[in-house]
Design a protein around this motif. Structure first.
Motif, PDB file in Angstrom:
ATOM      1  N   ALA A  49      -4.448  16.335   1.284  1.00  0.00           N
ATOM      2  CA  ALA A  49      -5.712  15.773   0.808  1.00  0.00           C
ATOM      3  C   ALA A  49      -5.905  14.387   1.408  1.00  0.00           C
ATOM      4  CB  ALA A  49      -5.706  15.690  -0.709  1.00  0.00           C
ATOM      5  N   GLU A  50      -7.122  13.853   1.241  1.00  0.00           N
ATOM      6  CA  GLU A  50      -7.442  12.524   1.732  1.00  0.00           C
ATOM      7  C   GLU A  50      -8.209  11.774   0.650  1.00  0.00           C
ATOM      8  OE1 GLU A  50      -9.957  11.126   5.481  1.00  0.00           O
ATOM      9  OE2 GLU A  50      -8.294  12.471   5.992  1.00  0.00           O
ATOM     10  N   TYR A  51      -7.898  10.478   0.484  1.00  0.00           N
ATOM     11  CA  TYR A  51      -8.512   9.653  -0.561  1.00  0.00           C
ATOM     12  C   TYR A  51      -9.007   8.351   0.035  1.00  0.00           C
ATOM     13  CZ  TYR A  51      -6.411  12.967  -3.727  1.00  0.00           C
ATOM     14  OH  TYR A  51      -6.076  14.126  -4.362  1.00  0.00           O
ATOM     15  N   LEU A  52     -10.002   7.749  -0.610  1.00  0.00           N
ATOM     16  CA  LEU A  52     -10.571   6.501  -0.115  1.00  0.00           C
ATOM     17  C   LEU A  52      -9.686   5.296  -0.380  1.00  0.00           C
ATOM     18  CD1 LEU A  52     -14.324   6.974  -1.087  1.00  0.00           C
ATOM     19  CD2 LEU A  52     -13.254   7.199   1.167  1.00  0.00           C
ATOM     20  N   THR A  53      -8.931   5.313  -1.488  1.00  0.00           N
ATOM     21  CA  THR A  53      -8.101   4.162  -1.823  1.00  0.00           C
ATOM     22  C   THR A  53      -6.633   4.556  -1.889  1.00  0.00           C
ATOM     23  OG1 THR A  53      -8.212   4.480  -4.212  1.00  0.00           O
ATOM     24  CG2 THR A  53      -9.966   3.160  -3.204  1.00  0.00           C
ATOM     25  N   ARG A  54      -5.796   3.553  -1.695  1.00  0.00           N
ATOM     26  CA  ARG A  54      -4.351   3.766  -1.758  1.00  0.00           C
ATOM     27  C   ARG A  54      -3.928   4.183  -3.168  1.00  0.00           C
ATOM     28  NH1 ARG A  54       0.242  -0.582   0.090  1.00  0.00           N
ATOM     29  NH2 ARG A  54       2.000   0.770  -0.313  1.00  0.00           N
ATOM     30  N   GLU A  55      -4.539   3.585  -4.182  1.00  0.00           N
ATOM     31  CA  GLU A  55      -4.161   3.877  -5.566  1.00  0.00           C
ATOM     32  C   GLU A  55      -4.475   5.325  -5.948  1.00  0.00           C
ATOM     33  OE1 GLU A  55      -2.139   2.932  -8.898  1.00  0.00           O
ATOM     34  OE2 GLU A  55      -2.327   1.763  -7.068  1.00  0.00           O
ATOM     35  N   ARG A  59      -1.602   7.947  -7.053  1.00  0.00           N
ATOM     36  CA  ARG A  59      -1.692   8.683  -8.321  1.00  0.00           C
ATOM     37  C   ARG A  59      -1.515  10.191  -8.091  1.00  0.00           C
ATOM     38  NH1 ARG A  59      -6.452   6.741 -10.105  1.00  0.00           N
ATOM     39  NH2 ARG A  59      -5.378   5.025 -11.106  1.00  0.00           N
ATOM     40  N   GLU A  60      -2.129  10.707  -7.020  1.00  0.00           N
ATOM     41  CA  GLU A  60      -2.017  12.139  -6.721  1.00  0.00           C
ATOM     42  C   GLU A  60      -0.596  12.515  -6.307  1.00  0.00           C
ATOM     43  OE1 GLU A  60      -3.404  16.110  -6.217  1.00  0.00           O
ATOM     44  OE2 GLU A  60      -3.921  14.392  -7.464  1.00  0.00           O
ATOM     45  N   VAL A  61       0.071  11.673  -5.536  1.00  0.00           N
ATOM     46  CA  VAL A  61       1.454  11.929  -5.130  1.00  0.00           C
ATOM     47  C   VAL A  61       2.355  11.993  -6.361  1.00  0.00           C
ATOM     48  CG1 VAL A  61       3.450  10.875  -3.995  1.00  0.00           C
ATOM     49  CG2 VAL A  61       1.286  11.081  -2.783  1.00  0.00           C
ATOM     50  N   TYR A  62       2.177  11.073  -7.294  1.00  0.00           N
ATOM     51  CA  TYR A  62       2.970  11.091  -8.520  1.00  0.00           C
ATOM     52  C   TYR A  62       2.725  12.383  -9.296  1.00  0.00           C
ATOM     53  CZ  TYR A  62       5.021   6.428  -8.437  1.00  0.00           C
ATOM     54  OH  TYR A  62       5.787   5.342  -8.142  1.00  0.00           O
ATOM     55  N   ARG A  63       1.472  12.798  -9.392  1.00  0.00           N
ATOM     56  CA  ARG A  63       1.147  14.030 -10.130  1.00  0.00           C
ATOM     57  C   ARG A  63       1.782  15.249  -9.461  1.00  0.00           C
ATOM     58  NH1 ARG A  63      -2.007  18.308 -10.166  1.00  0.00           N
ATOM     59  NH2 ARG A  63      -2.998  17.871  -8.179  1.00  0.00           N
ATOM     60  N   LEU A  64       1.653  15.350  -8.136  1.00  0.00           N
ATOM     61  CA  LEU A  64       2.181  16.511  -7.409  1.00  0.00           C
ATOM     62  C   LEU A  64       3.708  16.567  -7.433  1.00  0.00           C
ATOM     63  CD1 LEU A  64      -0.230  16.453  -4.343  1.00  0.00           C
ATOM     64  CD2 LEU A  64      -0.172  18.162  -6.173  1.00  0.00           C
ATOM     65  N   ASN A  65       4.372  15.423  -7.399  1.00  0.00           N
ATOM     66  CA  ASN A  65       5.836  15.389  -7.438  1.00  0.00           C
ATOM     67  C   ASN A  65       6.389  15.524  -8.854  1.00  0.00           C
ATOM     68  OD1 ASN A  65       6.451  15.180  -4.681  1.00  0.00           O
ATOM     69  ND2 ASN A  65       6.067  12.991  -4.687  1.00  0.00           N
ATOM     70  N   TRP A  67       6.248  13.137 -11.151  1.00  0.00           N
ATOM     71  CA  TRP A  67       6.784  11.847 -11.572  1.00  0.00           C
ATOM     72  C   TRP A  67       5.885  11.231 -12.625  1.00  0.00           C
ATOM     73  CZ3 TRP A  67       7.096   9.752  -5.904  1.00  0.00           C
ATOM     74  CH2 TRP A  67       8.106  10.442  -5.213  1.00  0.00           C
ATOM     75  N   ARG A  68       6.438  10.324 -13.427  1.00  0.00           N
ATOM     76  CA  ARG A  68       5.656   9.601 -14.429  1.00  0.00           C
ATOM     77  C   ARG A  68       4.932   8.449 -13.732  1.00  0.00           C
ATOM     78  NH1 ARG A  68       8.562   8.262 -19.701  1.00  0.00           N
ATOM     79  NH2 ARG A  68       8.021  10.422 -19.968  1.00  0.00           N
ATOM     80  N   TYR A  69       3.617   8.406 -13.882  1.00  0.00           N
ATOM     81  CA  TYR A  69       2.798   7.398 -13.230  1.00  0.00           C
ATOM     82  C   TYR A  69       2.662   6.168 -14.136  1.00  0.00           C
ATOM     83  CZ  TYR A  69      -1.118   5.145 -10.911  1.00  0.00           C
ATOM     84  OH  TYR A  69      -1.922   4.236 -10.271  1.00  0.00           O
ATOM     85  N   LYS A  70       2.846   5.001 -13.548  1.00  0.00           N
ATOM     86  CA  LYS A  70       2.678   3.758 -14.286  1.00  0.00           C
ATOM     87  C   LYS A  70       1.721   2.879 -13.510  1.00  0.00           C
ATOM     88  CE  LYS A  70       5.293   0.041 -16.395  1.00  0.00           C
ATOM     89  NZ  LYS A  70       6.609  -0.563 -16.608  1.00  0.00           N
ATOM     90  N   GLU A  71       0.633   2.436 -14.155  1.00  0.00           N
ATOM     91  CA  GLU A  71      -0.362   1.587 -13.497  1.00  0.00           C
ATOM     92  C   GLU A  71       0.287   0.316 -12.978  1.00  0.00           C
ATOM     93  OE1 GLU A  71      -3.703   1.728 -12.869  1.00  0.00           O
ATOM     94  OE2 GLU A  71      -3.885   3.759 -13.654  1.00  0.00           O
ATOM     95  N   LYS A  72      -0.146  -0.120 -11.798  1.00  0.00           N
ATOM     96  CA  LYS A  72       0.323  -1.391 -11.258  1.00  0.00           C
ATOM     97  C   LYS A  72      -0.354  -2.515 -12.017  1.00  0.00           C
ATOM     98  CE  LYS A  72       1.604  -0.393  -6.547  1.00  0.00           C
ATOM     99  NZ  LYS A  72       1.389  -0.739  -5.147  1.00  0.00           N
ATOM    100  N   GLN A  73       0.408  -3.539 -12.359  1.00  0.00           N
ATOM    101  CA  GLN A  73      -0.123  -4.694 -13.064  1.00  0.00           C
ATOM    102  C   GLN A  73      -0.604  -5.721 -12.042  1.00  0.00           C
ATOM    103  OE1 GLN A  73      -0.493  -4.650 -16.349  1.00  0.00           O
ATOM    104  NE2 GLN A  73       0.467  -2.624 -16.368  1.00  0.00           N
ATOM    105  N   PRO A  74      -1.852  -6.254 -12.197  1.00  0.00           N
ATOM    106  CA  PRO A  74      -2.353  -7.237 -11.227  1.00  0.00           C
ATOM    107  C   PRO A  74      -1.659  -8.568 -11.338  1.00  0.00           C
ATOM    108  CG  PRO A  74      -4.003  -6.779 -12.928  1.00  0.00           C
ATOM    109  CD  PRO A  74      -2.808  -5.917 -13.201  1.00  0.00           C
TER     110      PRO A  74
END
Length: 74
Positions: A49-55, A59-65, A67-74
């Motif tokens: 797949a292809e996405y416009l943003t890195r995030e 998120r998709e890589v974590y879902r497919l693997n 893995w537990r996804y954790k939002e990056k803190q700014p």
């Protein structure tokens, strides 16, 4: 490339990489050829797949693997 019957898939993992201005998600599969003390290993990558943003890609890589996804803190 012609697949040989003695090839065995040893690992599969999704990863993301830059693709132009977008981010692409790839499925990397590592194969082992032959047995013995030093089998030959090689990896293939297929774009999923292809996405416009890195995030979004992350998120998709974590879902497919699985893995537990954790939002990056700014």
């Amino acid at each position: 490339m012609q697949w040989k019957p003695d090839l065995e898939a040893v690992s599969r993992e999704y990863r993301y990489k830059p693709h132009g201005r977008c981010w692409a998600v790839y499925l990397f599969t590592t194969y082992r050829e032959g047995d013995g003390p030093s089998p030959r290993l090689f990896t293939t990558g297929d774009k999923v797949a292809e996405y416009l943003t890195r995030e979004e890609a992350r998120r998709e890589v974590y879902r497919l693997n699985g893995w537990r996804y954790k939002e990056k803190q700014p």
